[in-house]
Write an enzyme that holds these catalytic residues in place. Structure first.
Site, mmCIF file in Angstrom:
data_model
loop_
_atom_site.group_PDB
_atom_site.id
_atom_site.type_symbol
_atom_site.label_atom_id
_atom_site.label_comp_id
_atom_site.label_asym_id
_atom_site.label_seq_id
_atom_site.Cartn_x
_atom_site.Cartn_y
_atom_site.Cartn_z
ATOM 1 C CG HIS A 101 -3.428 -36.059 -3.353
ATOM 2 N ND1 HIS A 101 -3.361 -35.292 -2.219
ATOM 3 C CD2 HIS A 101 -2.175 -36.491 -3.573
ATOM 4 C CE1 HIS A 101 -2.119 -35.260 -1.769
ATOM 5 N NE2 HIS A 101 -1.394 -35.994 -2.575
ATOM 6 C CB THR A 102 -8.090 -40.058 -5.802
ATOM 7 O OG1 THR A 102 -7.109 -40.976 -6.292
ATOM 8 C CG2 THR A 102 -9.458 -40.451 -6.344
ATOM 9 C CB THR A 103 -10.367 -34.760 -6.955
ATOM 10 O OG1 THR A 103 -10.432 -35.051 -8.353
ATOM 11 C CG2 THR A 103 -9.032 -34.088 -6.642
ATOM 12 C CD1 TRP A 123 -10.723 -41.073 -2.686
ATOM 13 C CD2 TRP A 123 -12.793 -40.259 -2.720
ATOM 14 N NE1 TRP A 123 -10.627 -39.709 -2.800
ATOM 15 C CE2 TRP A 123 -11.875 -39.174 -2.831
ATOM 16 C CE3 TRP A 123 -14.162 -39.979 -2.728
ATOM 17 C CZ2 TRP A 123 -12.293 -37.865 -2.935
ATOM 18 C CZ3 TRP A 123 -14.571 -38.676 -2.850
ATOM 19 C CH2 TRP A 123 -13.652 -37.632 -2.945
#
Length: 288
Positions: free
Chosen positions: A65-67, A172
């Protein structure tokens, strides 16, 4: 030389640090995708069976996942005025602290009554834009004369962002939704965790700290378009002065009973010859 068809070749390949034809594979080493089959009637060995190779779930790499965001946009501002709503932001896409992309449009038209602006990760906003376009296309295909209202778009985005947050894979972005439906003005904001609120004026990112104080003091729901434009430009000017991730290239959008209008990119007049700028360290203790 022994013919290829008489060679004793293993029918399975072991997984592990040591792989060779003489190693006896253990049961936990065997995977479905390791089973090999002939590719044709000639019996050529070690041709991977396509069905096993391409089937779902055979990839060893974990899902990621995008962190942290990579290319981001900053503040989006929106406010109500007498006949409609205004929304504005700059056109910078920052790669970390680098002002990399300077023509990024972060305000989109959803339909004739709604606009959406975004700060945060640009690629996630592109994904949200595709979802909204699909929804708008579906509305068009119904051909019933109805389209989603600003409040419905806002509710939809609240659910989308909260759903992704619940999966520990958030988008985000902080989004601003604004529009006019049957004379009713709407302005709302939703964050990457699904937290949301509605108000007469909203802002994201540094705009919460730098622009909303101006809005609280000067914004009125019955102000004229000229007053609203002047206030919005002053808020954008303050952001450009104070926020390092901002550029003097802005876009402004308006929604009223006549529909949606989006301006061409523009720059603001700025003033840098103030006395405090001549020697900014003059009264700073311990400065060079």
């Amino acid at each position: 030389m022994m013919p290829l068809s008489n060679c004793m070749l293993p029918s399975q390949i072991a997984r592990g640090p040591h792989v060779g034809p003489l190693r006896v594979p253990e049961e936990e080493d065997l995977r479905q995708e390791d089973v090999h089959a002939p590719a044709n009637a000639a019996g050529v060995p070690f041709a991977v069976a396509p069905a096993a190779e391409l089937s779902e779930g055979n990839y060893a790499a974990p899902r990621k996942h995008t962190t942290s965001p990579f290319v981001t946009g900053n503040s989006v501002l929106a406010l109500k005025y007498k006949d409609g709503v205004l929304m504005a932001c700059d056109m910078l896409g920052s790669y970390g602290s680098t002002k990399r992309f300077k023509s990024v449009n972060r305000i989109i038209k959803v339909n004739d009554s709604t606009i959406v602006g975004a700060s945060g990760e640009i690629s996630d906003f592109q994904h949200i834009t595709a979802m909204l376009e699909d929804m708008t296309t579906r509305d068009f295909c119904y051909d019933d004369g109805c389209s989603m209202t600003p409040k419905e778009v806002y509710s939809y985005l609240c659910r989308v962002l909260y759903n992704r947050r619940s999966k520990m894979d958030p988008l985000w972005n902080s989004l601003v939704v604004a529009g006019v439906n049957k004379g009713e003005k709407f302005v709302g904001s939703v964050g990457m965790l699904g937290t949301s609120y509605e108000d007469s004026h909203v802002a994201t990112s540094f705009g919460n700290h730098l622009s909303r104080p101006l809005f609280r003091e000067f914004q009125r729901d019955d102000m004229s378009l000229e007053e609203a434009m002047s206030l919005m430009q002053e808020a954008l000017r303050v952001l450009f002065y104070r926020d390092k991730n901002s550029i003097n290239k802005f876009i402004l959008s308006k929604v009223d009973s006549d529909g949606v209008a989006v301006s061409q990119p523009f720059a603001l007049d700025t003033k840098w010859d103030l006395k405090a700028f001549i020697n900014p360290n003059k009264h700073a203790v311990g400065s060079w």
